[in-house]
Write a protein that holds these residues in place. Structure first.
Motif, PDB file in Angstrom:
ATOM      1  N   ALA A 167       0.901  -1.212   0.132  1.00  0.00           N
ATOM      2  CA  ALA A 167       0.139   0.181  -0.056  1.00  0.00           C
ATOM      3  C   ALA A 167       0.831   1.096  -0.018  1.00  0.00           C
ATOM      4  O   ALA A 167       0.686   2.194  -0.821  1.00  0.00           O
ATOM      5  N   ARG A 168       1.941   1.295   0.828  1.00  0.00           N
ATOM      6  CA  ARG A 168       2.984   2.585   0.744  1.00  0.00           C
ATOM      7  C   ARG A 168       3.530   2.526  -0.682  1.00  0.00           C
ATOM      8  O   ARG A 168       3.983   3.510  -1.027  1.00  0.00           O
ATOM      9  N   ILE A 169       4.214   1.353  -1.070  1.00  0.00           N
ATOM     10  CA  ILE A 169       4.680   1.570  -2.157  1.00  0.00           C
ATOM     11  C   ILE A 169       3.555   2.114  -3.438  1.00  0.00           C
ATOM     12  O   ILE A 169       4.118   2.989  -4.299  1.00  0.00           O
ATOM     13  N   TYR A 170       2.668   1.713  -3.371  1.00  0.00           N
ATOM     14  CA  TYR A 170       1.634   2.023  -4.488  1.00  0.00           C
ATOM     15  C   TYR A 170       1.350   3.607  -4.359  1.00  0.00           C
ATOM     16  O   TYR A 170       1.473   4.429  -5.493  1.00  0.00           O
ATOM     17  N   ASN A 197       3.201   5.768  -2.912  1.00  0.00           N
ATOM     18  CA  ASN A 197       4.481   6.592  -3.318  1.00  0.00           C
ATOM     19  C   ASN A 197       4.654   6.512  -4.725  1.00  0.00           C
ATOM     20  O   ASN A 197       4.893   7.738  -5.459  1.00  0.00           O
ATOM     21  N   ASN A 198       4.263   5.529  -5.554  1.00  0.00           N
ATOM     22  CA  ASN A 198       4.643   5.478  -6.954  1.00  0.00           C
ATOM     23  C   ASN A 198       3.710   6.451  -7.749  1.00  0.00           C
ATOM     24  O   ASN A 198       3.878   6.983  -8.838  1.00  0.00           O
ATOM     25  N   ARG A 199       2.208   6.616  -7.020  1.00  0.00           N
ATOM     26  CA  ARG A 199       1.473   7.650  -7.658  1.00  0.00           C
ATOM     27  C   ARG A 199       2.009   9.063  -7.372  1.00  0.00           C
ATOM     28  O   ARG A 199       1.567   9.911  -8.121  1.00  0.00           O
ATOM     29  N   GLN A 200       3.064   9.353  -6.508  1.00  0.00           N
ATOM     30  CA  GLN A 200       3.477  10.535  -6.593  1.00  0.00           C
ATOM     31  C   GLN A 200       5.013  10.763  -7.210  1.00  0.00           C
ATOM     32  O   GLN A 200       5.404  11.901  -7.408  1.00  0.00           O
ATOM     33  N   LEU A 201       5.366   9.815  -7.823  1.00  0.00           N
ATOM     34  CA  LEU A 201       6.763   9.725  -8.452  1.00  0.00           C
ATOM     35  C   LEU A 201       6.599   9.755  -9.736  1.00  0.00           C
ATOM     36  O   LEU A 201       5.939   9.110 -10.657  1.00  0.00           O
ATOM     37  N   SER A 202       7.792  10.039 -10.487  1.00  0.00           N
ATOM     38  CA  SER A 202       7.930   9.597 -11.844  1.00  0.00           C
ATOM     39  C   SER A 202       9.404   9.258 -12.287  1.00  0.00           C
ATOM     40  O   SER A 202      10.286   9.209 -11.526  1.00  0.00           O
ATOM     41  N   GLY A 203       9.505   8.656 -13.652  1.00  0.00           N
ATOM     42  CA  GLY A 203      10.921   8.227 -13.779  1.00  0.00           C
ATOM     43  C   GLY A 203      11.050   6.884 -13.921  1.00  0.00           C
ATOM     44  O   GLY A 203      10.038   6.191 -13.655  1.00  0.00           O
ATOM     45  N   PRO A 204      12.021   6.377 -14.449  1.00  0.00           N
ATOM     46  CA  PRO A 204      12.253   4.832 -14.637  1.00  0.00           C
ATOM     47  C   PRO A 204      12.208   4.145 -12.962  1.00  0.00           C
ATOM     48  O   PRO A 204      12.478   4.674 -12.108  1.00  0.00           O
ATOM     49  N   VAL A 205      11.728   2.910 -13.073  1.00  0.00           N
ATOM     50  CA  VAL A 205      11.368   2.254 -11.957  1.00  0.00           C
ATOM     51  C   VAL A 205      12.734   1.394 -11.541  1.00  0.00           C
ATOM     52  O   VAL A 205      13.706   1.004 -12.549  1.00  0.00           O
ATOM     53  N   VAL A 206      12.596   0.687 -10.350  1.00  0.00           N
ATOM     54  CA  VAL A 206      13.548  -0.392 -10.069  1.00  0.00           C
ATOM     55  C   VAL A 206      12.668  -1.552 -10.080  1.00  0.00           C
ATOM     56  O   VAL A 206      11.568  -1.452  -9.366  1.00  0.00           O
ATOM     57  N   LEU A 207      12.919  -2.510 -10.690  1.00  0.00           N
ATOM     58  CA  LEU A 207      12.067  -3.636 -10.661  1.00  0.00           C
ATOM     59  C   LEU A 207      12.666  -4.906  -9.858  1.00  0.00           C
ATOM     60  O   LEU A 207      13.994  -5.090  -9.880  1.00  0.00           O
ATOM     61  N   LEU A 208      11.782  -5.190  -8.907  1.00  0.00           N
ATOM     62  CA  LEU A 208      12.320  -6.281  -8.025  1.00  0.00           C
ATOM     63  C   LEU A 208      11.354  -7.408  -8.495  1.00  0.00           C
ATOM     64  O   LEU A 208      10.397  -7.459  -8.435  1.00  0.00           O
ATOM     65  N   VAL A 209      11.972  -8.709  -8.375  1.00  0.00           N
ATOM     66  CA  VAL A 209      11.742  -9.944  -8.916  1.00  0.00           C
ATOM     67  C   VAL A 209      11.818 -11.123  -7.745  1.00  0.00           C
ATOM     68  O   VAL A 209      12.975 -11.000  -7.226  1.00  0.00           O
ATOM     69  N   ASN A 210      10.900 -11.557  -7.317  1.00  0.00           N
ATOM     70  CA  ASN A 210      11.034 -12.593  -6.429  1.00  0.00           C
ATOM     71  C   ASN A 210      11.318 -14.017  -7.276  1.00  0.00           C
ATOM     72  O   ASN A 210      10.586 -14.688  -7.709  1.00  0.00           O
ATOM     73  N   GLN A 211      12.719 -14.325  -7.327  1.00  0.00           N
ATOM     74  CA  GLN A 211      13.285 -15.526  -8.048  1.00  0.00           C
ATOM     75  C   GLN A 211      13.320 -16.930  -7.274  1.00  0.00           C
ATOM     76  O   GLN A 211      13.946 -17.602  -7.505  1.00  0.00           O
ATOM     77  N   ASP A 233      12.120   7.741  -2.689  1.00  0.00           N
ATOM     78  CA  ASP A 233      11.598   8.725  -3.675  1.00  0.00           C
ATOM     79  C   ASP A 233      11.884   8.095  -5.053  1.00  0.00           C
ATOM     80  O   ASP A 233      12.158   8.738  -6.214  1.00  0.00           O
ATOM     81  N   CYS A 234      11.973   6.823  -5.006  1.00  0.00           N
ATOM     82  CA  CYS A 234      12.258   6.032  -6.305  1.00  0.00           C
ATOM     83  C   CYS A 234      10.824   5.162  -6.773  1.00  0.00           C
ATOM     84  O   CYS A 234      10.862   4.315  -5.747  1.00  0.00           O
ATOM     85  N   PRO A 235      10.398   5.206  -7.885  1.00  0.00           N
ATOM     86  CA  PRO A 235       9.455   4.255  -8.233  1.00  0.00           C
ATOM     87  C   PRO A 235       9.873   2.784  -8.344  1.00  0.00           C
ATOM     88  O   PRO A 235      10.964   2.688  -8.694  1.00  0.00           O
ATOM     89  N   VAL A 236       8.971   2.001  -7.863  1.00  0.00           N
ATOM     90  CA  VAL A 236       9.303   0.483  -7.804  1.00  0.00           C
ATOM     91  C   VAL A 236       8.200  -0.383  -8.814  1.00  0.00           C
ATOM     92  O   VAL A 236       6.967   0.024  -8.371  1.00  0.00           O
TER      93      VAL A 236
END
Length: 310
Positions: free
Chosen positions: A177-180, A182-196, A216-219
């Motif tokens: 919920a917090r990430i969602y 934050n993402n609405r407030q941010l722009s620019g390239p994301v960091v993609l996190l993958v559960n491998q 302040d980095c979108p994920v």
């Protein structure tokens, strides 16, 4: 970024109206990494920072205030609870403290609440802690030790699977919920996190995502492994600034070059698998020049910082 922080920032006077060398709260937050909500909590609850107030009530901070914030962070990084910091800062000969006591008490309280599936109590305890401590401190002093305590407890305790599913679900919902937001407030390239890993709801993956988001980095979080080819396809669509792969167990090492070979942004491999395969990873990844390793969320966050990606 917290909504209250945004509101406070929006109400700050414009730079041309500020006295020389005084900073609005948004700039102090940017320089120190301590968000505005926490700065206000330190002021109201403990008197740690007492900013200048304008006639309209806006908070202004001097360079000395910024240095004091950095000194507070130094004590917090040593494990000292925020309630003990003011005496240490204000005393020329600080008395000995027991830095672990407050954290240990909070962990024990949370362990009890988790064992009772007391969601509201857990939420209240975390909300209070999140308002008082920067995310990195909270991860290092509370969340990572708490998860270690839980895993040890769950090895042989009846009801462990029930507790694990309950708490991991809560943690993913909380940080998701917090990430969602934050993402609405941010722009620019994301960091993609993958559960491998083959285990869903890896809590350390979500801790890493929250730390990155709090900078302040979108994920973007994929809470499940991607097959060879599809990770590169996801990168083609998302154009991420970096990819973080989290693996809690053994990896199929011969597949790593195929999995990572067509990814052209920085790649970070994190989790217990880094320790498990410590001696073998260089053999299988020597041709992947953009790959870094990190054992846990704090190391991953630090490495992304070192690379200038957050």
């Amino acid at each position: 970024m917290n909504t209250l922080a945004l509101d406070d920032a929006a109400q700050q006077p414009q730079p041309e109206h500020l006295p020389n060398d005084w900073l609005p709260i948004r700039e102090v937050a940017r320089q120190t990494g301590v968000n505005a909500v926490t700065l206000r909590a330190w002021e109201r609850r403990y008197g740690l920072i007492v900013p200048h107030r304008t006639a309209k009530g806006h908070r202004l901070y001097s360079d000395e205030h910024v240095q004091r914030v950095m000194a507070i962070l130094t004590w917090l990084d040593r494990g000292v609870a925020v309630s003990q910091v003011k005496a240490l800062l204000d005393s020329k000969s600080p008395a000995p403290v027991s830095p672990g006591n407050d954290w240990q008490t909070l962990r024990q309280t949370l362990l009890q609440a988790i064992s009772e599936l007391a969601e509201r109590r857990i939420d209240d305890l975390f909300n209070r802690a999140m308002s008082l401590y920067p995310p990195r401190t909270l991860c290092e002093q509370l969340l990572i030790p708490l998860l270690a305590d839980l895993e040890q407890r769950w090895q042989s305790q009846f009801g462990s699977q029930m507790q694990r599913m309950f708490f991991h679900s809560w943690l993913r919902s909380k940080f998701g919920a917090r990430i969602y937001h934050n993402n609405r407030q941010l722009s620019g390239p994301v960091v993609l996190l993958v559960n491998q890993s083959d285990r869903p709801m890896e809590p350390h993956l979500w801790l890493a995502a929250w730390l990155v988001s709090s900078a302040d980095c979108p994920v973007e979080v994929f809470d499940g492994p991607l097959p060879v080819g599809e990770l590169a396809l996801a990168c083609e669509y998302l154009s991420p600034r970096a990819v973080l792969l989290y693996a809690s167990k053994t990896l199929n090492l011969p597949q790593l070059p195929k999995l990572l070979g067509n990814i052209h942004c920085p790649i970070l491999l994190s989790g217990p698998a880094v320790v498990i395969h410590h001696d073998q990873l260089p053999v299988y990844t020597h041709g992947i020049a953009n790959l870094s390793l990190a054992r846990d969320p704090l190391e991953a966050y630090g490495e992304l910082n070192r690379l200038g990606l957050i």
